[in-house]
Design a protein around this motif. Structure first.
Motif, mmCIF file in Angstrom:
data_model
loop_
_atom_site.group_PDB
_atom_site.id
_atom_site.type_symbol
_atom_site.label_atom_id
_atom_site.label_comp_id
_atom_site.label_asym_id
_atom_site.label_seq_id
_atom_site.Cartn_x
_atom_site.Cartn_y
_atom_site.Cartn_z
ATOM 1 N N GLY A 228 4.588 -5.545 -1.297
ATOM 2 C CA GLY A 228 4.583 -4.834 -0.108
ATOM 3 C C GLY A 228 5.840 -4.887 -0.225
ATOM 4 N N ASN A 229 7.125 -5.568 -0.172
ATOM 5 C CA ASN A 229 8.006 -4.856 -0.312
ATOM 6 C C ASN A 229 9.450 -4.542 -1.466
ATOM 7 O OD1 ASN A 229 8.298 -6.500 2.066
ATOM 8 N ND2 ASN A 229 9.206 -8.274 1.123
ATOM 9 N N VAL A 230 8.303 -3.977 -2.622
ATOM 10 C CA VAL A 230 8.789 -3.549 -3.567
ATOM 11 C C VAL A 230 8.338 -2.041 -3.136
ATOM 12 C CG1 VAL A 230 8.367 -3.447 -6.526
ATOM 13 C CG2 VAL A 230 9.013 -5.355 -5.380
ATOM 14 N N CYS A 231 6.695 -1.920 -2.779
ATOM 15 C CA CYS A 231 6.616 -0.488 -3.414
ATOM 16 C C CYS A 231 6.666 -0.212 -0.998
ATOM 17 C CB CYS A 231 5.062 -0.939 -2.464
ATOM 18 S SG CYS A 231 3.633 -1.111 -3.125
ATOM 19 N N LYS A 232 7.243 -0.558 -0.851
ATOM 20 C CA LYS A 232 8.513 -0.159 0.467
ATOM 21 C C LYS A 232 9.353 0.640 -0.545
ATOM 22 C CE LYS A 232 9.188 1.149 4.308
ATOM 23 N NZ LYS A 232 8.546 1.953 5.677
ATOM 24 N N GLU A 233 10.159 0.286 -1.350
ATOM 25 C CA GLU A 233 11.402 0.426 -1.806
ATOM 26 C C GLU A 233 11.280 1.999 -2.702
ATOM 27 O OE1 GLU A 233 14.534 -0.502 -1.242
ATOM 28 O OE2 GLU A 233 13.329 -1.923 0.031
ATOM 29 N N PHE A 234 9.698 1.868 -3.091
ATOM 30 C CA PHE A 234 9.591 2.859 -4.647
ATOM 31 C C PHE A 234 8.756 4.119 -3.349
ATOM 32 C CE2 PHE A 234 8.481 -0.054 -7.977
ATOM 33 C CZ PHE A 234 9.592 -0.503 -8.167
ATOM 34 N N GLY A 235 8.918 3.892 -1.896
ATOM 35 C CA GLY A 235 7.973 5.222 -1.073
ATOM 36 C C GLY A 235 6.461 4.426 -1.343
ATOM 37 N N ILE A 236 6.055 3.505 -1.867
ATOM 38 C CA ILE A 236 4.025 3.559 -2.513
ATOM 39 C C ILE A 236 3.537 2.970 -0.990
ATOM 40 C CG2 ILE A 236 2.723 2.881 -4.103
ATOM 41 C CD1 ILE A 236 5.101 3.571 -5.929
ATOM 42 N N ASP A 237 2.497 3.738 -0.972
ATOM 43 C CA ASP A 237 1.795 2.785 0.456
ATOM 44 C C ASP A 237 1.148 1.058 0.043
ATOM 45 O OD1 ASP A 237 -0.129 1.462 2.402
ATOM 46 O OD2 ASP A 237 -0.674 3.793 3.335
ATOM 47 N N ALA A 238 1.523 0.137 0.424
ATOM 48 C CA ALA A 238 0.640 -1.416 0.265
ATOM 49 C C ALA A 238 -0.844 -0.935 0.055
ATOM 50 C CB ALA A 238 1.915 -2.244 0.095
ATOM 51 N N TYR A 239 -0.701 -0.505 1.388
ATOM 52 C CA TYR A 239 -2.212 -0.918 2.185
ATOM 53 C C TYR A 239 -3.239 0.117 0.519
ATOM 54 C CZ TYR A 239 -0.979 -3.617 6.214
ATOM 55 O OH TYR A 239 -0.846 -4.624 6.945
ATOM 56 N N GLU A 240 -2.183 1.187 -0.239
ATOM 57 C CA GLU A 240 -2.630 1.835 -1.097
ATOM 58 C C GLU A 240 -3.352 1.347 -1.958
ATOM 59 O OE1 GLU A 240 -3.228 6.711 -2.886
ATOM 60 O OE2 GLU A 240 -2.732 5.958 -1.293
ATOM 61 N N VAL A 241 -2.196 0.474 -2.423
ATOM 62 C CA VAL A 241 -2.533 -0.726 -3.888
ATOM 63 C C VAL A 241 -3.410 -1.321 -3.944
ATOM 64 C CG1 VAL A 241 -0.826 -1.756 -5.249
ATOM 65 C CG2 VAL A 241 0.051 0.145 -4.370
ATOM 66 N N ALA A 242 -3.328 -2.909 -2.051
ATOM 67 C CA ALA A 242 -3.952 -3.180 -2.347
ATOM 68 C C ALA A 242 -5.573 -2.993 -2.469
ATOM 69 C CB ALA A 242 -3.756 -4.366 -0.802
ATOM 70 N N ASP A 243 -5.629 -1.713 -1.694
ATOM 71 C CA ASP A 243 -7.763 -1.447 -1.955
ATOM 72 C C ASP A 243 -8.003 -1.214 -3.585
ATOM 73 O OD1 ASP A 243 -7.473 -1.410 1.018
ATOM 74 O OD2 ASP A 243 -7.221 1.117 0.918
ATOM 75 N N ALA A 244 -7.141 -1.111 -3.595
ATOM 76 C CA ALA A 244 -6.930 -0.758 -5.463
ATOM 77 C C ALA A 244 -7.540 -1.571 -6.009
ATOM 78 C CB ALA A 244 -6.082 0.099 -6.351
ATOM 79 N N ILE A 245 -6.170 -3.198 -6.407
ATOM 80 C CA ILE A 245 -6.196 -3.861 -6.738
ATOM 81 C C ILE A 245 -7.419 -5.169 -6.143
ATOM 82 C CG2 ILE A 245 -4.242 -4.467 -7.754
ATOM 83 C CD1 ILE A 245 -3.555 -6.524 -5.366
ATOM 84 N N GLY A 246 -7.924 -5.094 -4.867
ATOM 85 C CA GLY A 246 -8.456 -5.755 -4.498
ATOM 86 C C GLY A 246 -10.112 -5.720 -4.726
ATOM 87 N N MET A 247 -10.409 -4.687 -5.451
ATOM 88 C CA MET A 247 -11.444 -4.015 -6.123
ATOM 89 C C MET A 247 -12.215 -4.984 -7.348
ATOM 90 S SD MET A 247 -11.546 -0.228 -5.841
ATOM 91 C CE MET A 247 -11.471 0.944 -4.738
#
Length: 428
Positions: A228-247
């Motif tokens: 999430g910290n890395v996502c924040k640096e990239f301007g990416i929503d970590a929750y959107e990423v988490a929803d995808a990898i959680g599948m």
């Protein structure tokens, strides 16, 4: 069955009430007379959803409390549920538990029938033999009638009653078929009702299962926080990423809510204890050390995001949420503690609110101003930090309009972005 529970903290009180609910005759034993009196009055000494109802139903019938070990031998099983707090070096303090174990053994010195003593407290595998020795040495010549087993708990604060009565697994750590059969009898009504998985192993492995369970979950949270910290640096929503990898069923969707980190009585204590015990055994657990390091850094990142927008010195800053998680008043290792400490070091005037935990936090920080509700905390504040994800914080809206500077740093993904609000998600 007749069952004793030594210790009336979070574990002992909930386990005692739940075992009474399964139909057993339960006596809880504690050295604190006020706690004993509260239980006998049907009042819970802790805040735990569902516990008050169980006490009201069973106290005076199948559940009672005492400070005496006198009739301990009359029961079929005695559970040791005494707390094992962390020392400053991360190791666990087994002193109170060892004292209770020895007293339990002494109460069994005149035993003429077999008695099972079950360690419910969380201890590292090397501590099991120490506890076994304390019980058997206390029993003296009756030691042949006494056996020590392990039955670790997997209850989450805020849902401890639910977790006990609807478990994902029950772990028996025993050294004999007799002890296994006795534990099966204790849990028979629960297994029959829920079909829970039962793991049968030796006591040391049973305790390692407990530690591995909590440390794995703590590691998963720290990993998603790091991502999430890395996502924040990239301007990416970590929750959107988490929803995808959680599948991906190899990862799973649970424990992927990145934010300000984990606290409480279990994850910090158990992770620190396993690190300490591994070091004592000659192994350097580098990954586990990194898990702790990432978690320790999240509150600082939260305050830094606020100071990017606000000069906090001399200004009121609202801290929403003081307990380490919703549903409990427990502030042990709450992420609000380092947040408040950091704000105080920067000269901010902290105004804090929590639905349950204010009295507990006031003992820790008497100088902090405590608000009557979230709206009161936000009024005239120059910034707000959301530390605990209580449901009522999700409903906040117009309350932000009363802030002197409407800047919110959300550590739990509970506040919605809106016009007129400077909003920073911790990892999104």
């Amino acid at each position: 069955m007749q069952i004793n529970i030594i210790g009336s903290g979070y574990v002992g009180t909930t386990v005692g009430a739940c075992l009474a609910d399964l139909g057993h005759e339960v006596t809880t034993i504690d050295i604190d007379e006020e706690v004993v009196a509260a239980i006998n009055a049907g009042e819970s000494p802790i805040h735990e959803p569902g516990l008050d109802d169980l006490l009201a139903e069973h106290v005076g019938e199948s559940l009672s409390a005492t400070t005496s070990y006198e009739n301990l031998a009359d029961a079929d099983v005695t559970f040791l549920a005494v707390q094992t707090p962390s020392r400053s070096d991360g190791s666990i303090d087994t002193g109170p538990l060892l004292s209770a174990a020895e007293m339990t053994g002494e109460a069994l010195r005149d035993a003429t029938e077999r008695h099972l003593v079950v360690v419910k407290s969380t201890v590292t595998p090397p501590n099991v033999e120490e506890l076994r020795a304390a019980v058997l040495d206390g029993a003296g010549s009756a030691r042949d009638y006494v056996e020590v087993a392990a039955n670790p708990e997997f209850q989450r604060e805020g849902s401890a009653v639910e977790d006990f009565l609807d478990p994902q697994k029950i772990v028996f750590g025993t050294d004999s078929d007799w002890a296994t059969e006795r534990l099966r009898a204790v849990y028979a009504p629960l297994v029959a009702d829920t079909g829970a998985n039962v793991v049968e192993t030796d006591p040391e492995t049973a305790m390692m299962v407990k530690y591995a369970n909590n440390v794995f979950l703590a590691s998963k949270i720290s990993l998603i926080n790091e991502l999430g910290n890395v996502c924040k640096e990239f301007g990416i929503d970590a929750y959107e990423v988490a929803d995808a990898i959680g599948m991906d069923d190899r990862i799973g969707e649970r424990f992927l809510r990145s934010g300000v980190g984990w606290g409480g009585s279990c994850f910090p204590k158990d992770t620190a204890a396993l690190i300490d015990t591994a070091r004592e055994s000659g192994y350097d657990p580098e990954l586990l050390e990194a898990v702790v390091s990432v978690n320790d850094g999240q509150p600082d990142r939260m305050v830094e995001l606020l100071t990017d927008h606000v000069n906090v010195e001399g200004r009121p800053i609202a801290v929403l949420g003081l307990s380490f998680k919703p549903g409990t008043g427990d502030i042990r290792n709450s992420r609000a503690i380092p947040v408040i400490e950091r704000l105080d070091a920067l000269g901010a005037e902290v105004v804090a609110y929590d639905p349950v935990a204010i009295d507990n936090m006031r003992e820790r920080f008497p100088e902090v101003t405590y608000a009557e509700d979230a709206a009161d905390a936000l009024r005239d504040a120059h910034g707000a930090l959301v530390v605990t994800d209580w449901d009522e914080f999700e409903a906040l809206d117009s309350e932000f309009d009363a802030m002197a500077r409407p800047v919110v740093v959300d550590g739990r993904h509970v506040v919605e972005r809106r016009d007129g609000l400077t909003y920073e998600g911790l990892t999104w």
